[in-house]
Design an enzyme around this catalytic site. Structure first.
Site, short mmCIF file in Angstrom:
data_model
loop_
_atom_site.label_atom_id
_atom_site.label_comp_id
_atom_site.label_asym_id
_atom_site.label_seq_id
_atom_site.Cartn_x
_atom_site.Cartn_y
_atom_site.Cartn_z
N HIS A 1 2.61 -2.29 8.03
CA HIS A 1 1.89 -3.57 8.11
C HIS A 1 1.97 -4.24 6.74
O HIS A 1 2.59 -3.70 5.80
CB HIS A 1 0.45 -3.36 8.57
CG HIS A 1 -0.29 -2.32 7.77
ND1 HIS A 1 -0.62 -2.50 6.45
CD2 HIS A 1 -0.73 -1.08 8.11
CE1 HIS A 1 -1.24 -1.44 6.02
NE2 HIS A 1 -1.32 -0.55 6.99
N GLU A 2 1.32 -5.39 6.63
CA GLU A 2 1.40 -6.17 5.39
C GLU A 2 0.97 -5.38 4.15
O GLU A 2 1.45 -5.63 3.05
CB GLU A 2 0.54 -7.44 5.48
CG GLU A 2 1.07 -8.48 6.47
CD GLU A 2 2.39 -9.10 6.03
OE1 GLU A 2 2.63 -9.17 4.81
OE2 GLU A 2 3.19 -9.47 6.90
N GLY A 3 0.04 -4.45 4.35
CA GLY A 3 -0.39 -3.61 3.22
C GLY A 3 0.78 -2.80 2.67
O GLY A 3 1.05 -2.81 1.46
N HIS A 4 1.50 -2.13 3.58
CA HIS A 4 2.68 -1.35 3.15
C HIS A 4 3.72 -2.28 2.53
O HIS A 4 4.35 -1.94 1.53
CB HIS A 4 3.34 -0.66 4.35
CG HIS A 4 2.48 0.34 5.05
ND1 HIS A 4 2.11 0.20 6.38
CD2 HIS A 4 1.92 1.49 4.62
CE1 HIS A 4 1.38 1.24 6.73
NE2 HIS A 4 1.24 2.03 5.69
N GLN B 1 -2.29 16.79 7.41
CA GLN B 1 -3.44 16.05 6.87
C GLN B 1 -4.38 15.57 7.98
O GLN B 1 -5.35 14.86 7.72
CB GLN B 1 -2.99 14.89 5.99
CG GLN B 1 -2.33 13.72 6.70
CD GLN B 1 -1.81 12.68 5.73
OE1 GLN B 1 -0.82 12.90 5.03
NE2 GLN B 1 -2.47 11.54 5.66
N MET C 1 -6.04 -4.31 6.34
CA MET C 1 -4.89 -3.91 7.17
C MET C 1 -4.82 -2.40 7.26
O MET C 1 -4.99 -1.69 6.25
CB MET C 1 -3.60 -4.40 6.51
CG MET C 1 -3.53 -5.88 6.38
SD MET C 1 -2.55 -6.55 7.71
CE MET C 1 -2.60 -8.28 7.28
O1 PAF Z 1 -1.57 6.96 3.08
C1 PAF Z 1 -0.75 7.51 3.83
O2 PAF Z 1 -0.10 6.88 4.65
C2 PAF Z 1 -0.57 9.02 3.75
O3 PAF Z 1 -1.76 9.67 3.49
C3 PAF Z 1 0.54 9.44 2.78
C4 PAF Z 1 0.20 9.09 1.35
C5 PAF Z 1 1.86 8.82 3.17
C6 PAF Z 1 0.72 10.96 2.83
O4 PAF Z 1 1.04 11.40 4.11
#
Ligand code: PAF
Length: 279
Positions: A33-36, A60, A183
């Site tokens: 999304h825009e954040g990425h 995780q 986002m």
């Molecule tokens: O923020 C995320 O999308 C995840 O926690 C990361 C940093 C890619 C690790 O899996």
């Protein structure tokens, strides 16, 4: 743009990048999304080569969390990454990252005691482990994380320092929808009514910022007011509203230096987080 799926191939590709080239790395779980894209943009501006990783990291996620339903759309991500000027996407499988016999993990002692760390046991162990592996595989000069996941950003910043990694750490501002919702890939889970009410987090943050600007320094008073705002949205269920010290991520009674007002709120099964830095 190169798409690389194995650790071996990624390491080989990385080793062929000339030593005078700067490498910027943006780790993600995809569904961009825009954040990425703001992280990729910054990485593009500051480096010669931009590496993006897309990996939904199973370790995780807690047993009752959203690993299976986490949104995935590699074709869409590929297109967006290309438009953002990405040079290499590292897109491994779980088997590639955690082959049989895998047994090593990274932990923090302290920074995960509160906020999401307290609510999602083991989450940051999974994040730190995968990020350290990704750093070792991609060997970046600089890495870019979003402020929305502020505890994650702080933990990774500290891990880089503690493990003497030669990586410049960058934290980039939260990118918001027009109505203020931060986002997040998880926003796609929201029903239309939940989506409308999801501005509760932003409204709560605005209230906290207003109190802070007007001189309030009592954390309990600010928290109570923020909670009141969030609770005025009938679908919002507070997981936590907390004010912590920026560097230790531990709760404060009185605000002094750099602190963080952080929120986690459920809408149905969807858990959203947001925060603001108060300083
Ligand atoms: O923020 C995320 O999308 C995840 O926690 C990361 C940093 C890619 C690790 O899996």
């Amino acid at each position: 743009m190169l798409i690389v799926k194995t650790v071996y191939e990624m390491k080989m590709t990385r080793s062929k990048i000339q030593t005078n080239k700067r490498v910027g790395f943006v780790p993600t779980m995809g569904y961009l999304h825009e954040g990425h894209l703001s992280l990729l943009k910054k990485a593009r501006e500051e480096n010669d080569v931009v590496i993006l990783s897309i990996f939904v990291n199973p370790i995780q996620f807690g047993p009752n969390e959203d690993l299976d339903r986490y949104p995935r759309d590699f074709e869409r991500d590929e297109k967006l990454a290309q438009e953002a000027g990405t040079d290499i996407i590292f897109y491994p499988t779980s088997e590639e990252m955690y082959p049989e016999g895998y047994s090593s993990y990274v932990i923090t002692e302290g920074l995960d005691r509160h906020l999401c760390g307290a609510k999602r046991p083991g989450h940051f162990k999974g994040v730190m482990t995968v990020v350290l592996k990704l750093f070792n595989i991609t060997k970046p000069h600089s890495t870019y994380f979003g402020q929305k996941d502020i505890q994650q950003a702080r933990i990774i910043e500290q891990m880089i320092k503690d493990f003497n990694l030669d990586i410049n750490f960058h934290i980039c501002p939260i990118v918001r929808e027009e109505d203020g919702l931060a986002m997040s890939s998880r926003n796609t889970y929201l029903s239309p009514e939940e989506r409308k009410q999801a501005i509760a987090l932003f409204k709560g943050i605005k209230r906290g910022e207003e109190l802070y600007k007007n001189g309030e320094r009592d954390a309990e008073k600010i928290k109570k007011e923020v909670e009141k705002v969030v609770k005025s949205f009938n679908l919002a269920k507070i997981d936590y509203v907390d004010i912590v010290d920026y560097s230790t991520m531990s709760p404060l009674k009185k605000l002094g230096g750099k602190s963080v007002l952080a929120l986690a709120v459920y809408f149905g099964k969807t858990r959203l987080i947001d925060n603001t830095i108060l300083e």
